[in-house]
Design a protein around this motif. Structure first.
Motif, PDB file in Angstrom:
ATOM      1  N   GLU A 136      49.083  33.212  -8.593  1.00 37.49           N
ATOM      2  CA  GLU A 136      49.251  34.033  -7.396  1.00 37.49           C
ATOM      3  C   GLU A 136      48.119  35.050  -7.200  1.00 37.49           C
ATOM      4  OE1 GLU A 136      53.234  35.631  -7.349  1.00 37.49           O
ATOM      5  OE2 GLU A 136      54.028  33.738  -6.599  1.00 37.49           O
ATOM      6  N   LEU A 137      47.842  35.855  -8.231  1.00 37.96           N
ATOM      7  CA  LEU A 137      46.778  36.854  -8.068  1.00 37.96           C
ATOM      8  C   LEU A 137      45.415  36.205  -7.799  1.00 37.96           C
ATOM      9  CD1 LEU A 137      47.459  39.776 -10.585  1.00 37.96           C
ATOM     10  CD2 LEU A 137      47.334  39.879  -8.102  1.00 37.96           C
ATOM     11  N   PRO A 138      44.998  35.183  -8.595  1.00 36.41           N
ATOM     12  CA  PRO A 138      43.713  34.550  -8.287  1.00 36.41           C
ATOM     13  C   PRO A 138      43.656  33.948  -6.888  1.00 36.41           C
ATOM     14  CG  PRO A 138      44.415  33.954 -10.506  1.00 36.41           C
ATOM     15  CD  PRO A 138      45.565  34.674  -9.859  1.00 36.41           C
ATOM     16  N   GLU A 139      44.762  33.343  -6.426  1.00 34.31           N
ATOM     17  CA  GLU A 139      44.780  32.759  -5.072  1.00 34.31           C
ATOM     18  C   GLU A 139      44.572  33.830  -4.007  1.00 34.31           C
ATOM     19  OE1 GLU A 139      47.512  28.688  -5.106  1.00 34.31           O
ATOM     20  OE2 GLU A 139      48.421  30.605  -4.575  1.00 34.31           O
ATOM     21  N   CYS A 140      45.273  34.942  -4.162  1.00 31.74           N
ATOM     22  CA  CYS A 140      45.135  36.032  -3.183  1.00 31.74           C
ATOM     23  C   CYS A 140      43.687  36.503  -3.106  1.00 31.74           C
ATOM     24  CB  CYS A 140      46.028  37.214  -3.567  1.00 31.74           C
ATOM     25  SG  CYS A 140      47.800  36.877  -3.523  1.00 31.74           S
ATOM     26  N   LEU A 141      43.109  36.761  -4.280  1.00 32.24           N
ATOM     27  CA  LEU A 141      41.754  37.297  -4.324  1.00 32.24           C
ATOM     28  C   LEU A 141      40.723  36.290  -3.853  1.00 32.24           C
ATOM     29  CD1 LEU A 141      42.157  39.114  -7.749  1.00 32.24           C
ATOM     30  CD2 LEU A 141      41.970  40.211  -5.510  1.00 32.24           C
ATOM     31  N   GLU A 142      40.870  35.035  -4.284  1.00 32.22           N
ATOM     32  CA  GLU A 142      39.887  34.015  -3.898  1.00 32.22           C
ATOM     33  C   GLU A 142      39.954  33.724  -2.402  1.00 32.22           C
ATOM     34  OE1 GLU A 142      40.759  30.824  -6.576  1.00 32.22           O
ATOM     35  OE2 GLU A 142      40.141  32.018  -8.310  1.00 32.22           O
ATOM     36  N   THR A 143      41.156  33.756  -1.835  1.00 34.63           N
ATOM     37  CA  THR A 143      41.291  33.517  -0.393  1.00 34.63           C
ATOM     38  C   THR A 143      40.579  34.614   0.395  1.00 34.63           C
ATOM     39  OG1 THR A 143      43.400  32.389  -0.723  1.00 34.63           O
ATOM     40  CG2 THR A 143      42.943  33.200   1.493  1.00 34.63           C
ATOM     41  N   TYR A 144      40.736  35.857  -0.056  1.00 36.16           N
ATOM     42  CA  TYR A 144      40.084  36.964   0.651  1.00 36.16           C
ATOM     43  C   TYR A 144      38.569  36.949   0.427  1.00 36.16           C
ATOM     44  CZ  TYR A 144      38.749  41.584   2.227  1.00 36.16           C
ATOM     45  OH  TYR A 144      38.118  42.629   2.886  1.00 36.16           O
ATOM     46  N   LEU A 145      38.157  36.865  -0.839  1.00 36.72           N
ATOM     47  CA  LEU A 145      36.727  36.953  -1.141  1.00 36.72           C
ATOM     48  C   LEU A 145      35.955  35.719  -0.695  1.00 36.72           C
ATOM     49  CD1 LEU A 145      37.008  38.537  -4.705  1.00 36.72           C
ATOM     50  CD2 LEU A 145      36.214  39.675  -2.618  1.00 36.72           C
ATOM     51  N   GLY A 146      36.642  34.577  -0.579  1.00 33.09           N
ATOM     52  CA  GLY A 146      35.962  33.340  -0.189  1.00 33.09           C
ATOM     53  C   GLY A 146      36.068  33.019   1.291  1.00 33.09           C
ATOM     54  N   ARG A 147      36.528  33.985   2.096  1.00 37.87           N
ATOM     55  CA  ARG A 147      36.680  33.727   3.527  1.00 37.87           C
ATOM     56  C   ARG A 147      35.304  33.536   4.182  1.00 37.87           C
ATOM     57  NH1 ARG A 147      36.464  39.051   2.777  1.00 37.87           N
ATOM     58  NH2 ARG A 147      35.571  40.389   4.411  1.00 37.87           N
ATOM     59  N   ALA A 148      35.329  32.860   5.279  1.00 35.12           N
ATOM     60  CA  ALA A 148      34.078  32.629   6.018  1.00 35.12           C
ATOM     61  C   ALA A 148      33.525  33.946   6.542  1.00 35.12           C
ATOM     62  CB  ALA A 148      34.340  31.666   7.178  1.00 35.12           C
ATOM     63  N   PRO A 149      32.196  34.075   6.627  1.00 32.87           N
ATOM     64  CA  PRO A 149      31.595  35.321   7.132  1.00 32.87           C
ATOM     65  C   PRO A 149      32.038  35.672   8.547  1.00 32.87           C
ATOM     66  CG  PRO A 149      29.931  33.889   6.153  1.00 32.87           C
ATOM     67  CD  PRO A 149      31.192  33.107   6.227  1.00 32.87           C
ATOM     68  N   THR A 150      32.456  34.662   9.307  1.00 30.25           N
ATOM     69  CA  THR A 150      32.865  34.924  10.690  1.00 30.25           C
ATOM     70  C   THR A 150      34.315  35.402  10.804  1.00 30.25           C
ATOM     71  OG1 THR A 150      33.433  32.584  10.906  1.00 30.25           O
ATOM     72  CG2 THR A 150      31.223  33.256  11.630  1.00 30.25           C
ATOM     73  N   THR A 151      35.051  35.358   9.686  1.00 30.49           N
ATOM     74  CA  THR A 151      36.458  35.797   9.713  1.00 30.49           C
ATOM     75  C   THR A 151      36.513  37.309   9.883  1.00 30.49           C
ATOM     76  OG1 THR A 151      37.055  34.015   8.195  1.00 30.49           O
ATOM     77  CG2 THR A 151      38.650  35.786   8.463  1.00 30.49           C
ATOM     78  N   PRO A 152      37.273  37.796  10.856  1.00 31.69           N
ATOM     79  CA  PRO A 152      37.383  39.251  11.044  1.00 31.69           C
ATOM     80  C   PRO A 152      37.939  39.919   9.783  1.00 31.69           C
ATOM     81  CG  PRO A 152      38.334  38.079  12.905  1.00 31.69           C
ATOM     82  CD  PRO A 152      38.034  37.058  11.857  1.00 31.69           C
TER      83      PRO A 152
END
Length: 200
Positions: A136-152
């Motif tokens: 859970e914690l790695p998924e949360c962090l990776e989803t946020y940190l790995g978002r596309a640069p165009t994501t608000p």
């Protein structure tokens, strides 16, 4: 029954001693020794326990799951602290609080041994802790940190904080479900002392 006694009862030395004691009983039943058979059986037990082979030492590479999860949680916290500038405000502190609660649950799980109901529930609680730390914690962090640069950034930050809030709620429930052995012992001692002091 303490862990030390439990370990000795299953040890090779105890088994060798029991074989010796049974040999003494067998000699009595065969008519070889008379009324002194209890002394002979006890002596043969002692000899068997002394000369019997010791148990092999534990594998030094074998790590308990609680220890492995502590190491993984520490590594995750180190990573978050190193990337705290890339996280929304409050996220790193929330992760730190979650990791602290997981550590508390793991410490309590290491101590759960006195009551059978606690031991039965311990694997499920350990699985919960493993899922929090490894999934859970790695998924949360990776989803946020790995978002596309165009994501608000603002909606992504809002989602991360919401996810961490859900994980925090889960870890709080986990801590509440794992008994605090020290607190329980203190309560048991208080009850026993009240019983003693209220005795006429």
């Amino acid at each position: 029954m303490s862990d030390r006694i439990r370990r000795y009862l299953g040890s090779r030395k105890n088994i060798a001693g029991m074989v010796g004691a049974l040999t003494g009983v067998g000699l009595h039943l065969a008519g070889v020794i008379g009324d002194i058979w209890p002394v002979v059986a006890a002596g043969l037990y002692g000899v068997g326990a002394l000369v019997g082979p010791g148990d092999p030492p534990p594998d030094p590479t074998g790590t308990r799951l609680t220890d492995a999860l502590r190491s993984e949680a520490a590594a995750l916290l180190w990573r978050v602290q190193g990337q705290s500038g890339a996280l929304p405000e409050g996220a790193a502190a929330q992760v730190g609080r979650i990791i602290g609660a997981v550590r508390l649950a793991l410490d309590r799980l290491d101590q759960v041994a006195d009551r059978e109901t606690d031991r039965i529930a311990a694997p499920e609680r350990l699985a919960d802790a493993a899922e929090i730390v490894r999934v859970e914690l790695p998924e949360c962090l990776e989803t946020y940190l790995g978002r596309a640069p165009t994501t608000p950034e603002e909606p992504a930050a809002r989602e991360l904080l919401a996810q961490l809030g859900l994980v925090a709620g889960r870890v709080d429930r986990l801590v509440a479900q794992v008994p605090d052995v020290h607190a329980r012992r203190a309560e048991d001692l208080t009850r026993e002392m009240r019983r003693r002091h209220e005795r006429p």
